[in-house]
Design a protein around this motif. Structure first.
Motif, PDB file in Angstrom:
ATOM      1  N   ARG A  19       0.835  -1.205   0.000  1.00  0.00           N
ATOM      2  CA  ARG A  19       0.000   0.000   0.000  1.00  0.00           C
ATOM      3  C   ARG A  19       0.872   1.260   0.000  1.00  0.00           C
ATOM      4  N   GLN A  20       1.935   1.224   0.796  1.00  0.00           N
ATOM      5  CA  GLN A  20       2.824   2.385   0.858  1.00  0.00           C
ATOM      6  C   GLN A  20       3.514   2.635  -0.478  1.00  0.00           C
ATOM      7  N   GLU A  21       3.833   1.577  -1.203  1.00  0.00           N
ATOM      8  CA  GLU A  21       4.433   1.738  -2.529  1.00  0.00           C
ATOM      9  C   GLU A  21       3.491   2.494  -3.463  1.00  0.00           C
ATOM     10  N   ILE A  22       2.189   2.152  -3.401  1.00  0.00           N
ATOM     11  CA  ILE A  22       1.198   2.854  -4.231  1.00  0.00           C
ATOM     12  C   ILE A  22       1.086   4.308  -3.798  1.00  0.00           C
ATOM     13  N   ILE A  23       1.059   4.549  -2.482  1.00  0.00           N
ATOM     14  CA  ILE A  23       0.974   5.917  -1.954  1.00  0.00           C
ATOM     15  C   ILE A  23       2.158   6.743  -2.449  1.00  0.00           C
ATOM     16  N   ASP A  24       3.366   6.174  -2.349  1.00  0.00           N
ATOM     17  CA  ASP A  24       4.567   6.885  -2.795  1.00  0.00           C
ATOM     18  C   ASP A  24       4.505   7.169  -4.298  1.00  0.00           C
ATOM     19  N   TRP A  25       4.018   6.182  -5.071  1.00  0.00           N
ATOM     20  CA  TRP A  25       3.919   6.378  -6.522  1.00  0.00           C
ATOM     21  C   TRP A  25       2.929   7.505  -6.849  1.00  0.00           C
ATOM     22  N   LEU A  26       1.783   7.518  -6.178  1.00  0.00           N
ATOM     23  CA  LEU A  26       0.790   8.572  -6.425  1.00  0.00           C
ATOM     24  C   LEU A  26       1.378   9.943  -6.128  1.00  0.00           C
ATOM     25  N   ARG A  27       2.123  10.046  -5.045  1.00  0.00           N
ATOM     26  CA  ARG A  27       2.762  11.325  -4.707  1.00  0.00           C
ATOM     27  C   ARG A  27       3.794  11.723  -5.762  1.00  0.00           C
ATOM     28  N   SER A  28       4.484  10.736  -6.306  1.00  0.00           N
ATOM     29  CA  SER A  28       5.479  11.034  -7.349  1.00  0.00           C
ATOM     30  C   SER A  28       4.820  11.563  -8.620  1.00  0.00           C
ATOM     31  N   GLN A  29       3.525  11.261  -8.773  1.00  0.00           N
ATOM     32  CA  GLN A  29       2.761  11.726  -9.933  1.00  0.00           C
ATOM     33  C   GLN A  29       2.050  13.053  -9.664  1.00  0.00           C
ATOM     34  N   GLY A  30       2.337  13.643  -8.494  1.00  0.00           N
ATOM     35  CA  GLY A  30       1.773  14.957  -8.177  1.00  0.00           C
ATOM     36  C   GLY A  30       0.511  14.943  -7.339  1.00  0.00           C
ATOM     37  N   ALA A  31       0.045  13.753  -6.924  1.00  0.00           N
ATOM     38  CA  ALA A  31      -1.176  13.681  -6.117  1.00  0.00           C
ATOM     39  C   ALA A  31      -0.888  14.102  -4.673  1.00  0.00           C
ATOM     40  N   ILE A  32      -1.880  14.728  -4.065  1.00  0.00           N
ATOM     41  CA  ILE A  32      -1.813  15.100  -2.647  1.00  0.00           C
ATOM     42  C   ILE A  32      -2.494  13.987  -1.866  1.00  0.00           C
ATOM     43  N   ILE A  33      -1.734  13.253  -1.082  1.00  0.00           N
ATOM     44  CA  ILE A  33      -2.249  12.058  -0.424  1.00  0.00           C
ATOM     45  C   ILE A  33      -2.208  12.224   1.094  1.00  0.00           C
ATOM     46  N   PHE A  34      -3.331  11.946   1.719  1.00  0.00           N
ATOM     47  CA  PHE A  34      -3.423  11.922   3.179  1.00  0.00           C
ATOM     48  C   PHE A  34      -3.645  10.476   3.623  1.00  0.00           C
ATOM     49  N   THR A  35      -2.974  10.092   4.701  1.00  0.00           N
ATOM     50  CA  THR A  35      -3.174   8.767   5.295  1.00  0.00           C
ATOM     51  C   THR A  35      -3.300   8.924   6.805  1.00  0.00           C
ATOM     52  N   PRO A  36      -4.028   8.033   7.469  1.00  0.00           N
ATOM     53  CA  PRO A  36      -4.174   8.148   8.923  1.00  0.00           C
ATOM     54  C   PRO A  36      -2.887   7.760   9.633  1.00  0.00           C
ATOM     55  N   PRO A  37      -2.598   8.363  10.788  1.00  0.00           N
ATOM     56  CA  PRO A  37      -1.409   7.975  11.564  1.00  0.00           C
ATOM     57  C   PRO A  37      -1.438   6.483  11.865  1.00  0.00           C
ATOM     58  N   ALA A  38      -0.272   5.836  11.763  1.00  0.00           N
ATOM     59  CA  ALA A  38      -0.193   4.387  11.972  1.00  0.00           C
ATOM     60  C   ALA A  38       0.878   4.048  13.003  1.00  0.00           C
ATOM     61  N   LYS A  39       0.625   2.979  13.765  1.00  0.00           N
ATOM     62  CA  LYS A  39       1.581   2.450  14.728  1.00  0.00           C
ATOM     63  C   LYS A  39       1.644   0.933  14.580  1.00  0.00           C
ATOM     64  N   LYS A  40       2.789   0.383  14.954  1.00  0.00           N
ATOM     65  CA  LYS A  40       2.968  -1.066  14.922  1.00  0.00           C
ATOM     66  C   LYS A  40       2.594  -1.600  16.305  1.00  0.00           C
ATOM     67  N   VAL A  41       1.541  -2.431  16.352  1.00  0.00           N
ATOM     68  CA  VAL A  41       1.005  -2.896  17.633  1.00  0.00           C
ATOM     69  C   VAL A  41       1.057  -4.420  17.697  1.00  0.00           C
ATOM     70  N   TRP A  42       1.586  -4.922  18.787  1.00  0.00           N
ATOM     71  CA  TRP A  42       1.632  -6.361  19.040  1.00  0.00           C
ATOM     72  C   TRP A  42       0.536  -6.715  20.032  1.00  0.00           C
ATOM     73  N   ILE A  43      -0.320  -7.667  19.650  1.00  0.00           N
ATOM     74  CA  ILE A  43      -1.325  -8.208  20.565  1.00  0.00           C
ATOM     75  C   ILE A  43      -0.899  -9.627  20.884  1.00  0.00           C
ATOM     76  N   GLY A  44      -0.486  -9.856  22.121  1.00  0.00           N
ATOM     77  CA  GLY A  44       0.039 -11.173  22.462  1.00  0.00           C
ATOM     78  C   GLY A  44       0.139 -11.394  23.956  1.00  0.00           C
ATOM     79  N   GLU A  45       0.580 -12.569  24.304  1.00  0.00           N
ATOM     80  CA  GLU A  45       0.679 -12.950  25.716  1.00  0.00           C
ATOM     81  C   GLU A  45       2.007 -12.533  26.327  1.00  0.00           C
ATOM     82  N   THR A  46       2.998 -12.211  25.492  1.00  0.00           N
ATOM     83  CA  THR A  46       4.270 -11.667  25.971  1.00  0.00           C
ATOM     84  C   THR A  46       4.642 -10.479  25.093  1.00  0.00           C
ATOM     85  N   GLU A  47       5.557  -9.632  25.566  1.00  0.00           N
ATOM     86  CA  GLU A  47       5.924  -8.431  24.831  1.00  0.00           C
ATOM     87  C   GLU A  47       6.754  -8.749  23.590  1.00  0.00           C
ATOM     88  N   ASN A  48       6.640  -7.857  22.603  1.00  0.00           N
ATOM     89  CA  ASN A  48       7.435  -7.940  21.380  1.00  0.00           C
ATOM     90  C   ASN A  48       8.246  -6.651  21.274  1.00  0.00           C
TER      91      ASN A  48
END
Length: 362
Positions: A268-297
């Motif tokens: 998805r990020q590759e497409i976003i970067d390509w669109l921006r390279s073509q002059g498009a103004i792209i907004f995306t929601p803030p993202a975080k890497k989240v681990w859901i598990g029984e022990t920490e990652n």
């Protein structure tokens, strides 16, 4: 068809006491599969009973067996056919929120195991907001190859908790806007809402925003069939929750129509970067890497530590992270969406308790 109605287990129940201290004598709250709470008639269920559970936005046909008030039916056009019935929506009774509707199995004359889908058997369809009149010109139905972005709520995944634990997720803010799909197919571009493709008539907010962000111009150079999906936010849309000036199309999903699949986060990020390279103004929601598990990652931005054998506790822990600031102006957000890095089709949402209390009817 989305699973809207299914056999569930009553995993808890409790007395309802109003904010003024009045104790309910005719109704009580019952919990569905360790998740949603519904208001039900007193002693309709005992813990461990099976129930037929109807999710929010189920549209129930006008039939006496469903036990709903005939004076409160509404008309609804579904796939060009007008129906009469009831829309299940968030309700509040004596201070207790009711998220859905539950009936004993014998009332509807059904049987089966927990998880069995009864949507088609009972003639239930999903209620969708009607197309606004006056401001939009419709070109036609959205193409069937476009998959709607309908993530299930975490409360509805109680039976699948074991499958979502011990995984890394992309967590993004869920925006309170209007669903939009930009469809590049067969060398032409269309703009659609959840159900309808719109005409580019000059008076359509969706199309005007796509033009302003130069997304259609960029897509003209894209070799292939693709869908960009996201939320349209700004003035005149749900009270402009983000309090921004002007409108923004915020992209959170990309589908490759050639392979009929959702792209993963890196693709998805590759497409976003390509669109921006073509002059498009792209907004995306803030993202975080989240681990859901029984022990920490150690590779996660956020660790949500759970015990997958404690279904209710796991759901509650995930829901704790739904509250917080939104994309702009530190506004309280609607919630968050989780997408597995390994499998883009594994996704779910957690809606903020604050949002449900204030805007649960949207």
């Amino acid at each position: 068809m989305r699973k809207l109605v299914y056999i569930s287990e009553i995993t808890n129940k409790r007395q309802i006491v109003s904010p003024s201290g009045e104790v309910a004598t005719r109704i009580e709250a019952v919990q569905i599969n360790h998740g949603w709470w519904c208001v039900s008639a007193m002693n309709n269920f005992q813990v461990g009973d099976k129930a037929v559970y109807f999710e929010i936005d189920s549209f129930i046909p006008d039939e006496e067996r469903f036990g709903l008030d005939p004076a409160k039916t509404i008309s609804y056009v579904y796939e060009a056919s007008e129906r009469t019935g009831w829309r299940i929506r968030t309700a509040r009774m004596m201070g207790q929120y009711s998220q859905g509707y539950a009936l004993p199995l014998h009332v509807l004359g059904v049987d089966g195991k927990v998880g069995d889908d009864l949507t088609a058997d009972l003639g239930i369809v999903k209620w969708e907001p009607p197309l606004p009149t006056g401001s939009m010109n419709v070109k036609g139905y959205i193409p069937g190859v476009v998959v709607k972005t309908d993530q299930p709520r975490i409360e509805n995944l109680a039976l699948d908790i074991g499958n979502i634990v011990d995984k890394m997720y992309e967590q993004t803010i869920k925006l309170d806007g209007r669903s939009v799909s930009v469809i590049k197919m067969n060398d032409s571009t269309d703009v659609a809402g959840r159900n309808w493709v719109y005409k580019d008539c000059g008076a359509n907010t969706e199309w005007n925003t796509i033009h302003t962000q130069k997304i259609d111009t960029a897509l003209a150079n894209y070799k292939g069939d693709i869908v960009l999906q996201g939320e349209l936010i700004g003035p005149g849309i749900h009270g402009n929750h983000e309090k921004i000036k002007g409108h923004q199309f915020v992209i959170f999903e990309v589908q490759d129509l050639a392979t009929r699949r959702k792209l993963n986060a890196d693709e998805r990020q590759e497409i976003i970067d390509w669109l921006r390279s073509q002059g498009a103004i792209i907004f995306t929601p803030p993202a975080k890497k989240v681990w859901i598990g029984e022990t920490e990652n150690p590779n996660a931005d956020i660790n949500i530590i759970v015990d997958k054998n404690d279904i209710g506790g796991t759901i509650a822990e995930i829901l704790k992270h739904s509250d917080g600031p939104s994309m702009y102006n530190q506004a309280n957000r609607e919630g968050v969406v989780y997408k597995s890095y390994d499998d883009p089709n594994l996704s779910f949402k957690a809606i903020s308790a604050w949002y449900l209390a204030k805007y649960g009817d949207r």
